[in-house]
Scaffold this active site. Sequence first.
Site, PDB file in Angstrom:
ATOM      1  N   CYS A  47       0.807  -1.224   0.000  1.00  0.00           N
ATOM      2  CA  CYS A  47       0.000   0.000   0.000  1.00  0.00           C
ATOM      3  C   CYS A  47       0.846   1.283   0.000  1.00  0.00           C
ATOM      4  CB  CYS A  47      -1.032   0.020   1.119  1.00  0.00           C
ATOM      5  SG  CYS A  47      -2.341  -1.206   0.845  1.00  0.00           S
ATOM      6  N   SER A  78      -4.826  11.422  -4.564  1.00  0.00           N
ATOM      7  CA  SER A  78      -4.669   9.980  -4.659  1.00  0.00           C
ATOM      8  C   SER A  78      -4.106   9.618  -6.024  1.00  0.00           C
ATOM      9  CB  SER A  78      -6.031   9.301  -4.476  1.00  0.00           C
ATOM     10  OG  SER A  78      -5.990   7.973  -4.934  1.00  0.00           O
TER      11      SER A  78
END
Length: 548
Positions: free
Chosen positions: A117, A465
């Site tokens: 991640c 993001s």
Amino acid sequence: MNEKIDELVQLRREALLRSIGYDHEDLQKPWVAVVHAFTEIGPGQYHLKQVAEAAKAGIRSAGGTPGEFSVPGVCASSSAGEARFMYKFPYRDFASAMVEIMLNLYHFDGAILIPSCDDVVPAYLMAAARVNIPSILVTGGYMEPGEYQGKRTFPTSIQVGYGEYQTGKISKKTLMDYVECICPGPGQCGHMGTATTMCSAAEALGMTLSGNATVPATGGRIQNMAKAAGRRIMSLIESGTRPSDIMTYEAFENAIRVVLSIGGSMNATIHIPAIAKQLGIDMDLSVWDALSKTTPFLCRIRPNLSDKTVKDWDGVGGVPAVMKQLAPLLHRSLTTVAGKTIEASFVDAPEPDGEIIRSADNPFSKDGGIVILEGNLAPEKAVAKKSAIPEQMMKHRGPARVYDTEDAAIDAVLNGRIESGDVIVIRYQGPKGAPGVHEVINVMHCVMGVGLGESVAVLSDGRFSGGNFGTGIGHISPEAFDGGPIAMVKEGDLIEIDVPERRLKLEVSEKELGERRKAWRAPEQKWRGAMDIYARLASSMAEGATIF
């Protein structure tokens, strides 16, 4: 250390470790840390203990003794709310410190590092750089795409779907169906977000085995990758090969070119300089700007191509296939953790499929997927993901709609207060202002959901993001909290965006900006604990936003 004291320390360690199952023979072998980010509270890390078991098996088979511990990863999207999301970025620096402390405190001979991640991969790389013992990364693999009524769904489908629901385009039942099916199993998000980008960068640096960035989180391949890494670390320990031997200036240039060629996340422009900084290497935005102008954009998956994911990219060759096309631009003789050259890692990769990967002589564009902008609104530069910007928005001029929080901006979007042509400005989101480099992940998806994705821009001194698409320009420096020009923007000011010319301009005179600056006061900060430490010590976005 005095020989007798050294012997005493070793005997004391053996006495303690025997109590938990180690024996004398185990402790005569190289001791290899197996560091993973396992948690039961996020899909990206849920499966990593199994990956760690495979790595331990590889270490034992090659004559080493594994020592397992966890520095948990984060999936901040599994948390809730803007105030909590701010903790996501500072995690990177504090997690890297925990890995560093554990590796040094227990005096390991080498390490297998198993992150997954966005901010976890760079955290583990930063630690590897600082500790500088033989190390291999095994990145944890991607989540399979979901499906709804025969069509693929993605983790970002929920934000877009919520915007559609708010405008009456879909029903509440459809929205809840999205919730049920978008994440079918463990793994990191399978689009070209920050996680995939940083896994790709790690592979391009030479810190993983070839092909690691695009393995699925479930199945035999990730297990075999970890087992092979466990075997390989023993050779690195024997030869004394350290991360500083692999992560050189030229290796970081290779990694940047790969990120640019795959339309990677803008967040890489913060993480890669921060990793390099741990080794005394400067990879500032001027390096990115220069490389962007000469690196072709060769690989498109979501959000740069609507429905293709890492699964599809893996099927056409993954990172090695892209590097093969970049070969003339790369430093090909550099060493990797596999003990081979960078060129050897991609020489047998397949040729471009033409849809996901193109050849170097037929790119999607001649310059990189990330561009660096500059102007009176961003004197120390800003970053945009060109590969995700609609063509008609490459040049845009519109009125500012100014908000000091992302929540306020989302409220305006969902309640119809944003119109076609507007430029949404979200400030006080930087390292000190948020604090913590807030990721304005939701607002752009909501803009897309209400049908304004091709006519509205979003600007911020925070970050976006990696999965965002549309006209998002972030990392505006200096940040608002430091009195950067973005703090002086007023409702209705005209802002000009010119991506081809790398320009970001606030159409307000210097005299007027000077008057506004005299009247401006920084907001009061009342943070405690980790966030207070981060806000006081963090460098600017342009310098990696790190406390180290």
